[in-house]
Design a protein around this motif. Structure first.
Motif, PDB file in Angstrom:
ATOM      1  N   ARG A  16       0.811  -1.224   0.000  1.00 34.27           N
ATOM      2  CA  ARG A  16       0.000   0.000   0.000  1.00 34.27           C
ATOM      3  C   ARG A  16       0.842   1.272   0.000  1.00 34.27           C
ATOM      4  NH1 ARG A  16      -3.211  -0.839   5.293  1.00 34.27           N
ATOM      5  NH2 ARG A  16      -4.211   1.122   4.702  1.00 34.27           N
ATOM      6  N   TRP A  17       2.107   1.145   0.415  1.00 35.91           N
ATOM      7  CA  TRP A  17       2.950   2.347   0.528  1.00 35.91           C
ATOM      8  C   TRP A  17       4.396   1.958   0.246  1.00 35.91           C
ATOM      9  CZ3 TRP A  17       4.716   4.328   5.937  1.00 35.91           C
ATOM     10  CH2 TRP A  17       5.584   5.417   5.792  1.00 35.91           C
ATOM     11  N   ASP A  25       1.052   3.059 -12.313  1.00 32.57           N
ATOM     12  CA  ASP A  25      -0.360   2.795 -12.597  1.00 32.57           C
ATOM     13  C   ASP A  25      -1.106   2.172 -11.426  1.00 32.57           C
ATOM     14  OD1 ASP A  25       0.147   3.742 -15.135  1.00 32.57           O
ATOM     15  OD2 ASP A  25       0.443   1.753 -16.011  1.00 32.57           O
ATOM     16  N   SER A  26      -0.412   1.885 -10.337  1.00 35.83           N
ATOM     17  CA  SER A  26      -1.043   1.228  -9.191  1.00 35.83           C
ATOM     18  C   SER A  26      -1.615   2.247  -8.211  1.00 35.83           C
ATOM     19  CB  SER A  26      -0.004   0.360  -8.464  1.00 35.83           C
ATOM     20  OG  SER A  26       0.898   1.172  -7.726  1.00 35.83           O
ATOM     21  N   ASP A  27      -2.270   1.728  -7.171  1.00 36.62           N
ATOM     22  CA  ASP A  27      -2.788   2.579  -6.099  1.00 36.62           C
ATOM     23  C   ASP A  27      -1.794   2.742  -4.954  1.00 36.62           C
ATOM     24  OD1 ASP A  27      -5.232   2.935  -7.406  1.00 36.62           O
ATOM     25  OD2 ASP A  27      -6.067   1.093  -6.533  1.00 36.62           O
ATOM     26  N   VAL A  54       0.850   4.228  -2.649  1.00 39.18           N
ATOM     27  CA  VAL A  54       1.314   5.587  -2.364  1.00 39.18           C
ATOM     28  C   VAL A  54       2.841   5.588  -2.369  1.00 39.18           C
ATOM     29  CG1 VAL A  54       1.367   7.430  -0.647  1.00 39.18           C
ATOM     30  CG2 VAL A  54      -0.741   6.112  -1.016  1.00 39.18           C
ATOM     31  N   LYS A  60       2.766  10.717  -8.969  1.00 31.97           N
ATOM     32  CA  LYS A  60       3.410   9.719  -9.833  1.00 31.97           C
ATOM     33  C   LYS A  60       3.316  10.084 -11.313  1.00 31.97           C
ATOM     34  CE  LYS A  60       1.257   6.229  -7.858  1.00 31.97           C
ATOM     35  NZ  LYS A  60       0.842   4.834  -7.545  1.00 31.97           N
ATOM     36  N   ARG A  63      -0.560  13.659   2.708  1.00 28.17           N
ATOM     37  CA  ARG A  63      -1.650  12.741   2.333  1.00 28.17           C
ATOM     38  C   ARG A  63      -1.807  11.674   3.392  1.00 28.17           C
ATOM     39  NH1 ARG A  63      -2.105   9.327  -3.340  1.00 28.17           N
ATOM     40  NH2 ARG A  63      -3.879   8.047  -2.722  1.00 28.17           N
TER      41      ARG A  63
END
Length: 308
Positions: A49-50, A68-70, A72, A296, A308
């Protein structure tokens, strides 16, 4: 890392072990910021996730799957600002006062009086208007230089640079400067930004300083410009290939100062990098917004970006 180890399961891995260590991990801390292991290990990132990297530049991890991913992405912005600015000021003074020439004469046992240049009143064009570029601008201004910046967009009235020119117009403005400082992030837009056309537009008395990324420069074009006296000198801390190959002509050029990617590395810098990650990790645990979140699409942390 003790606060992290007390709150989470921590796996330490080298490049070979990264795929196994990455499976099931929520967070990846890329300590070796020059490593190219992350893209190859990415298929194992099944719940990441990070991702945090221990550098200001994020180009080593800006591969398409991450972009392109989520996931962070955060960087270590702020750690290197003043150290690199001090380094650049030192290089400007070293050029103006011919410290390299004095050392050569000392080693030869030669007493030769010379005149040197003033620093005050000279002009510096800083290509890269992020926090490091701004710190450089403030330090050079304090030393009496006139500064301007080059960034994505042209604008006037900037508090640190005054005028900022668009990078697309670099060749039109580079002839104004006595010192050109490259500190821009490496993106598709800035790769090879300093090429034959740009060097030919510089003052023949100007010096070029690169403390950004080696790939900002077309190295062969810089070597040709130095040999042709289109550029008076260069100070290079970063290179397209690191370590700099032994056969590179840069090693033996009289008008070139070289250093091994160390402009921001001051005593205690590794502790500071770890402390920055720990502080962000504690925000992560508390559900708070993270610092230094990279856009990104841009490839860097936008100025004025909120945590964030």
């Amino acid at each position: 890392m003790e606060p992290v180890e007390n709150a989470a399961t921590v796996r330490y891995a080298d490049a070979a072990g990264l795929p196994d260590a990455l499976r099931g991990a929520d967070i990846l801390f890329v300590w070796d910021f020059l490593s190219t292991a992350v893209p190859d290990a990415w298929p194992s990132a099944d719940r990441l996730r990070w991702l945090h990297i221990a550098s200001a530049g994020v180009d080593p991890v800006m591969f398409p799957e991450l972009r392109d991913s989520d996931v962070v992405l955060t960087n270590s912005r702020g750690v290197f600002d003043n150290p690199i600015a001090e380094y650049v000021l030192g290089l400007v003074i070293a050029f103006a006062k011919d410290f390299a020439g004095s050392l050569d004469l000392q080693r030869a046992g030669t007493w030769r009086h010379r005149e040197t240049e003033r620093v005050g009143g000279k002009r510096a064009l800083i290509v890269g208007t992020g926090p490091i570029g701004r710190s450089i601008a403030r330090m050079l201004t304090a030393a009496g230089l006139k500064v301007a910046g080059v960034g994505r967009r042209a604008r006037e009235g900037d508090p640190d640079f005054g005028a900022v020119h668009a990078s697309d117009d670099l060749a039109e403005h580079i002839g104004w400067a006595d010192y050109v400082v490259a500190v821009a992030p490496l993106t598709e837009k800035t790769k090879g930004l300093f090429d034959r056309r740009v060097f030919a537009a510089m003052k023949p008395t100007a010096r070029f300083i690169n403390v950004g990324r080696g790939e900002l420069v077309v190295t062969d074009d810089l070597i040709d410009a130095l040999r042709a006296d289109e550029v008076a000198g260069a100070a290079l801390d970063v290179f397209e290939t690191e370590p700099l190959p032994a056969e590179s002509p840069l090693w033996t050029m009289d008008n070139v100062l070289l250093s091994p990617h160390m402009s921001g590395d001051v005593v205690g810098w590794k502790d500071t990098l770890a402390e920055l990650f720990v502080a962000n990790f504690e925000k992560w645990l508390a559900g708070e917004r993270l610092d230094n979140v990279v856009d990104k699409k841009l490839g860097y942390v936008p100025m004025g970006a909120e945590p964030r």
